[in-house]
Design an enzyme around this catalytic site. Structure first.
Site, mmCIF file in Angstrom:
data_model
loop_
_atom_site.group_PDB
_atom_site.id
_atom_site.type_symbol
_atom_site.label_atom_id
_atom_site.label_comp_id
_atom_site.label_asym_id
_atom_site.label_seq_id
_atom_site.Cartn_x
_atom_site.Cartn_y
_atom_site.Cartn_z
ATOM 1 N N SER A 47 6.621 -3.425 3.971
ATOM 2 C CA SER A 47 7.087 -4.535 4.803
ATOM 3 C C SER A 47 7.961 -5.505 4.011
ATOM 4 C CB SER A 47 5.902 -5.296 5.406
ATOM 5 O OG SER A 47 5.179 -4.485 6.305
ATOM 6 N N GLY A 237 5.805 -2.607 9.154
ATOM 7 C CA GLY A 237 7.090 -2.212 8.592
ATOM 8 C C GLY A 237 8.004 -3.408 8.422
ATOM 9 N N GLY A 239 11.837 -5.625 8.472
ATOM 10 C CA GLY A 239 13.023 -5.852 9.293
ATOM 11 C C GLY A 239 12.765 -6.369 10.692
ATOM 12 N N CYS A 265 1.377 -5.507 13.031
ATOM 13 C CA CYS A 265 2.565 -6.105 12.431
ATOM 14 C C CYS A 265 3.836 -5.708 13.192
ATOM 15 C CB CYS A 265 2.632 -5.736 10.949
ATOM 16 S SG CYS A 265 3.853 -6.665 10.014
ATOM 17 N N LEU A 266 4.727 -4.918 12.591
ATOM 18 C CA LEU A 266 5.925 -4.471 13.309
ATOM 19 C C LEU A 266 5.530 -3.662 14.538
ATOM 20 C CD1 LEU A 266 9.114 -4.364 13.120
ATOM 21 C CD2 LEU A 266 8.804 -2.078 12.179
ATOM 22 N N GLN A 269 4.888 -6.003 17.329
ATOM 23 C CA GLN A 269 6.133 -6.516 17.905
ATOM 24 C C GLN A 269 6.812 -5.460 18.777
ATOM 25 O OE1 GLN A 269 8.138 -7.559 14.291
ATOM 26 N NE2 GLN A 269 6.616 -9.117 13.751
ATOM 27 N N ASN A 307 1.913 -11.001 6.959
ATOM 28 C CA ASN A 307 3.181 -10.694 6.299
ATOM 29 C C ASN A 307 4.220 -10.312 7.345
ATOM 30 O OD1 ASN A 307 5.244 -9.974 4.587
ATOM 31 N ND2 ASN A 307 4.395 -7.961 4.122
ATOM 32 N N GLY A 309 8.123 -11.833 9.409
ATOM 33 C CA GLY A 309 9.172 -12.838 9.572
ATOM 34 C C GLY A 309 9.671 -12.940 10.994
ATOM 35 N N PHE A 310 9.109 -12.108 11.885
ATOM 36 C CA PHE A 310 9.454 -12.143 13.310
ATOM 37 C C PHE A 310 8.164 -12.304 14.103
ATOM 38 C CE2 PHE A 310 12.950 -10.095 11.249
ATOM 39 C CZ PHE A 310 14.079 -10.460 11.973
ATOM 40 N N HIS A 349 -2.752 -8.487 9.384
ATOM 41 C CA HIS A 349 -3.139 -7.221 8.753
ATOM 42 C C HIS A 349 -4.656 -7.077 8.673
ATOM 43 C CE1 HIS A 349 0.815 -5.693 7.496
ATOM 44 N NE2 HIS A 349 1.138 -6.968 7.572
ATOM 45 N N GLU A 351 -6.270 -4.590 7.810
ATOM 46 C CA GLU A 351 -6.623 -3.805 6.618
ATOM 47 C C GLU A 351 -6.560 -4.644 5.347
ATOM 48 O OE1 GLU A 351 -2.299 -4.067 6.174
ATOM 49 O OE2 GLU A 351 -3.661 -3.945 7.883
#
Length: 385
Positions: A47, A237, A239, A265-266, A269, A307, A309-310, A349, A351
């Site tokens: 990530s 992940g 981006g 996480c990603l 989203q 962790n 940023g979006f 997260h 985990e």
């Protein structure tokens, strides 16, 4: 003899320090992480691809590095920024100092800078591009390189870090004196999309009786369903999730199959986007291991590892998507579930690695959803025969 290094941000801020990693220069989005420990897991977390990580805790490297605390097969962070690198490291598992580890993995890194000042800049102005340069230093060139990086918004990085081929994962979590435990018994067949998956996610699924088939980010829904999974996992992940149209389209098809789906996480989203919502860039994101999150179902508060940023834009979510978890730092969406089927996700997260295991119960929820779906299928089969 120590080699000089500088960090230059896109806004023109300059920090002079000492090189503790590979020679040369690196560029990326500069972010800060408030975790006190777990620097090896952070460096190897996919990530952090294309990001330069500032660790706010002043002493980093006390315990060296080892062969076990890796979240991927190599370092993904573009660079590392710390305040102080201890002269000595000590831990019974340590096999290498942090300095040697950074040099071995060709990571450009800087120490002896005012990370407090840097963090305040990132907090007040938001995450921004930066350049670490060592050896022959050229401030003007470093500023030019930082500005040329641009923004994370619009960058589809998941396909760049994803596996190139399908593989099976059976390794459980590490145990003292035993190492990583191979899981020989599997109750569930799980297909995991690799958008930059952390190994500890796969370990925690394997430990709960899952045989995991890891597939590349661009795998079609039809290919996944052909593997006859009991459940589908959407990984973390790097981006911006919005350009990942291949994944959003596949998830929409998978939702129609009514198979249990769990995203982190990603993956969280992407589930939000597939369900009809939108995502947006955060000012400086969430990066740390002490973030309070409330489970809106139970009203309990959990300390989590974060962790990203979006974030999922709550105002954009359709009526069949319910918010299940909320950050107590900024009220951002931390979890969603679809009311009409077994699909849910979490922004942080569960985990950890590094961080607390407060929300590991979400893995158990995924297991229970798969078990319920299998029992329902069995009941339907028996009723018709």
């Amino acid at each position: 003899m120590s080699e000089p290094a500088i960090l230059v941000l896109a806004d023109g801020s300059v920090f002079h320090g000492t090189s503790i990693g590979a020679k040369g220069h690196t560029v990326g989005e500069v972010v800060f992480n408030t975790a006190m420990t777990g620097y090896q897991e952070i460096l190897t977390d996919p990530s952090y691809f294309r990001q330069i990580v500032t660790l706010t805790y002043p002493h980093i490297g006390n315990t060296g590095t080892n062969l076990e605390d890796c979240e991927a097969n190599h370092v993904y962070a573009s660079g590392l920024i710390i305040r102080d690198l201890p002269l000595l490291h000590s831990n019974f598992r340590s096999s290498m100092s942090l300095r040697d580890y950074l040099q071995t993995h060709n990571v450009v890194a800087i120490a002896d800078i005012d990370t407090r000042r840097l963090t305040r800049i990132l907090r007040d102005k938001g995450a921004q591009a930066g350049c670490i340069m060592t050896g022959e230093i050229d401030e003007a060139k470093a500023l030019e390189l930082a500005k040329s990086f641009g923004s994370m918004a619009g960058k589809d990085l998941a396909q760049e870090v994803s596996t190139g081929e399908i593989f099976t994962w059976t390794s459980g979590q590490w145990q003292l004196g035993k190492g990583f435990i191979e899981q020989t018994q599997a109750e569930f067949n799980v297909v995991a999309y690799d958008f930059g998956v952390k190994h500890n996610i796969l370990r925690m699924l394997a430990e709960r009786g899952c045989k995991i088939t890891v597939v590349p980010a661009k795998t079609s829904a039809e290919q996944v369903l052909a593997l006859n999974p009991d459940g589908i996992f959407l990984s973390n992940g790097p981006g911006d999730p919005e350009p990942c149209d291949y994944a959003i389209s596949a998830i929409q098809t998978l939702l129609a199959s009514k198979k249990p789906i769990f995203g982190i996480c990603l993956g969280h989203q992407l589930l939000g986007l597939a369900a009809g919502g939108k995502t947006k860039k955060m000012a400086f994101g969430h990066h740390g291991a002490n973030h309070p999150v409330q489970d809106l179902n139970t009203q309990k508060v959990f300390i989590t590892s974060q962790n990203h940023g979006f974030e999922v834009d709550e105002a954009s979510l359709p009526s069949h998507v319910r918010v299940t978890h909320r950050s107590l730092f900024d009220n951002s969406v931390q979890g969603i579930e679809l009311s009409d089927q077994s699909a849910f996700s979490f922004q942080g997260h569960p985990e950890a690695s590094p961080g607390p295991n407060d929300v590991a119960y979400l893995f158990d929820k995924f297991i229970n959803e798969m078990r319920k779906a299998n029992l329902s299928q069995l009941s339907t089969y028996v009723a018709h025969h």
